[in-house]
Scaffold this active site. Structure first.
Site, PDB file in Angstrom:
ATOM      1  N   ASN A 117      37.057  50.876  53.422  1.00 47.25           N
ATOM      2  CA  ASN A 117      36.579  50.755  52.037  1.00 47.25           C
ATOM      3  C   ASN A 117      35.061  50.946  51.919  1.00 47.25           C
ATOM      4  O   ASN A 117      34.463  50.540  50.929  1.00 47.25           O
ATOM      5  CB  ASN A 117      37.013  49.406  51.430  1.00 47.25           C
ATOM      6  CG  ASN A 117      36.615  48.228  52.302  1.00 47.25           C
ATOM      7  OD1 ASN A 117      35.798  48.373  53.204  1.00 47.25           O
ATOM      8  ND2 ASN A 117      37.189  47.077  52.034  1.00 47.25           N
ATOM      9  N   ARG A 256      27.938  39.837  51.845  1.00 40.64           N
ATOM     10  CA  ARG A 256      28.586  38.526  51.787  1.00 40.64           C
ATOM     11  C   ARG A 256      27.673  37.567  51.049  1.00 40.64           C
ATOM     12  O   ARG A 256      26.451  37.574  51.257  1.00 40.64           O
ATOM     13  CB  ARG A 256      28.873  37.971  53.197  1.00 40.64           C
ATOM     14  CG  ARG A 256      30.043  38.620  53.910  1.00 40.64           C
ATOM     15  CD  ARG A 256      31.398  38.363  53.212  1.00 40.64           C
ATOM     16  NE  ARG A 256      32.489  39.041  53.874  1.00 40.64           N
ATOM     17  CZ  ARG A 256      33.032  40.198  53.487  1.00 40.64           C
ATOM     18  NH1 ARG A 256      32.572  40.835  52.417  1.00 40.64           N
ATOM     19  NH2 ARG A 256      34.042  40.719  54.152  1.00 40.64           N
ATOM     20  N   GLN A 285      35.126  31.811  48.047  1.00 40.83           N
ATOM     21  CA  GLN A 285      35.863  32.583  47.031  1.00 40.83           C
ATOM     22  C   GLN A 285      37.276  32.029  46.927  1.00 40.83           C
ATOM     23  O   GLN A 285      37.867  31.717  47.951  1.00 40.83           O
ATOM     24  CB  GLN A 285      35.893  34.060  47.425  1.00 40.83           C
ATOM     25  CG  GLN A 285      34.505  34.681  47.363  1.00 40.83           C
ATOM     26  CD  GLN A 285      34.486  36.167  47.715  1.00 40.83           C
ATOM     27  OE1 GLN A 285      33.438  36.768  47.744  1.00 40.83           O
ATOM     28  NE2 GLN A 285      35.619  36.756  48.010  1.00 40.83           N
ATOM     29  N   HIS A 309      34.937  39.679  43.542  1.00 42.32           N
ATOM     30  CA  HIS A 309      34.912  40.491  44.764  1.00 42.32           C
ATOM     31  C   HIS A 309      35.952  41.620  44.665  1.00 42.32           C
ATOM     32  O   HIS A 309      37.122  41.429  44.976  1.00 42.32           O
ATOM     33  CB  HIS A 309      35.238  39.582  45.952  1.00 42.32           C
ATOM     34  CG  HIS A 309      34.996  40.223  47.283  1.00 42.32           C
ATOM     35  ND1 HIS A 309      35.078  39.541  48.460  1.00 42.32           N
ATOM     36  CD2 HIS A 309      34.668  41.497  47.633  1.00 42.32           C
ATOM     37  CE1 HIS A 309      34.817  40.351  49.461  1.00 42.32           C
ATOM     38  NE2 HIS A 309      34.577  41.554  48.979  1.00 42.32           N
TER      39      HIS A 309
END
Ligand code: NAI
Length: 358
Positions: A117, A256, A285, A309
């Site tokens: 990704n 992060r 998260q 996210h």
């Protein structure tokens, strides 16, 4: 064999959109394939606390699939209890939610779908830089409110052309960001990374390396963070470092959340030391509803580009990391070697320098 996956819940969106492969409902597309081979496949989003499905099932699972988008925190304590665990697979990139040192001690392998990704994130970084520099979010909010005041927006809108942009980390994502920024005619592209880029790669984007982090940030109008989270990068962007930024610089962090200190960033945006902060990653998260990054604003009422996210979980990315997870598990089940680029922790040792030069 017992295989456990902790994924995010997709609700009605996942039922309507089967390409949302990274959800509990669509289970990375692995359900039938694993069950037809006689394996038990448990998929859940329930990950917090001792009575969660994750913590109950991890004790006897052999393979654990997790995702950075809804991280199941595999702590040293849980690793101690997970007596059968041999393989952790990260559906995506970034395995900081796993205690990698504890995995090494227990000879548990940790693999990611490297590269799956990175273009998705690099595109998001470029978008985030532009939306901050051009003051896009308040402009759009004004339009939705029914208002119209050009000066109110234009007083804090700039061109990216002529700015100095730097990336902390020039690996797969950081380098792709530099490549994508080249046509914007920035004044200079800089990078800070303990590993120098190969000369031809640096020349191709015209990027200059600066080895001192404080000097690096003091030269940048825009800083983007693209390093993994581990001991050396946790809290790297703190109040002290933010004091070395140019006043009014913009900061983008899709790496992060815990790399940037929550309160230091909030204070820097509120005071105008940072003109804006944008990113999609949060320290824990899902982010709490009252997390200050949700609503912090610069003194002119803008400068916030935060989103959940999702930069690395576009439908295209989900297809790539779902295929990658399948390949890793297939290799494991059939005793075939893994693609070396995917191995973060091999049996008893780190196999990458991304989490530190050890
Ligand atoms: P990569 O391994 O290709 O690049 C990381 C770079 O950071 C390497 O060049 C390495 O030398 C450098 N580095 C490591 N520690 C450093 C330090 N202490 N100081 C300076 N440089 C250091 O990793 P990639 O694929 O570029 O991904 C980077 C991170 O981005 C991932 O670890 C992950 O946390 C995050 N990520 C976020 C996503 C999202 O959806 N928001 C999706 C994919 C990755």
């Amino acid at each position: 064999m017992k295989i456990l996956a902790v994924l995010y819940s997709g609700g009605s969106a996942a039922k309507e959109e089967p390409r949302l492969l990274g959800t509990v409902e669509n289970e990375l597309g692995l359900g039938e394939w694993l069950e037809s081979q006689g394996h038990e496949y448990f998929v859940t989003s329930d990950k917090e606390g001792a009575s969660s499905v994750f913590q109950k099932h991890v004790v006897d699972a052999e393979i654990l699939i997790t995702t950075p988008f809804h991280p199941a925190y595999l702590t040293g304590d849980l690793i101690e209890k997970a007596k059968n665990l041999k393989l952790c697979v990260t559906a995506g990139v970034g395995s900081d939610h796993i205690d990698l040192n504890a995995a090494i001690d227990r000879k548990i392998q940790v693999l990611e779908v490297s590269g799956s990704n990175v273009t998705s994130v690099a595109e998001h970084v470029v978008m985030s830089i532009l939306l901050l520099v051009r003051n896009f979010v308040p402009a759009h909010e004004m339009i939705e409110r029914g208002d119209w005041n050009v000066a109110q927006i234009a007083r804090n809108a700039f061109d990216l052309e002529g700015k100095v942009v730097g990336t902390i980390g020039a690996g797969r994502i950081g380098y792709r960001v530099l490549q994508r920024l080249k046509p914007f005619d920035c004044k200079e592209l800089l990078y800070y990374d303990y590993a120098p880029l190969p000369k031809d790669a640096a020349d191709a984007v015209g990027a200059r390396r600066i080895q001192d982090l404080k000097e690096f940030v003091s030269k940048c109008d825009v800083v983007t963070v693209n390093v993994p989270l581990y001991e050396a990068t946790r809290g790297l962007v703190n109040a002290e470092l933010l004091g070395h930024f140019k006043r009014g610089a913009w900061l983008v962090n899709t790496a992060r959340g815990a790399i940037c200190d929550r309160d230091a960033v909030t204070n820097a945006v509120k005071s105008g030391q940072l003109n804006g902060y944008s990113g999609d990653v949060w320290n824990v998260q899902p982010a709490p509803g009252d997390h200050p990054w949700r609503t912090m604003k610069n003194p002119l009422g803008g400068g916030n580009g935060m989103v959940p996210h999702y930069s690395g979980t576009t439908l295209n990315a989900q297809n790539r990391y779902a295929n990658g997870v399948k390949q890793i598990i297939d290799n494991y089940l059939n005793g075939r070697p893994q693609d070396p680029v995917n191995i973060i922790v091999g049996i008893g040792k780190y196999e990458t320098k991304a989490y530190g030069q050890r």
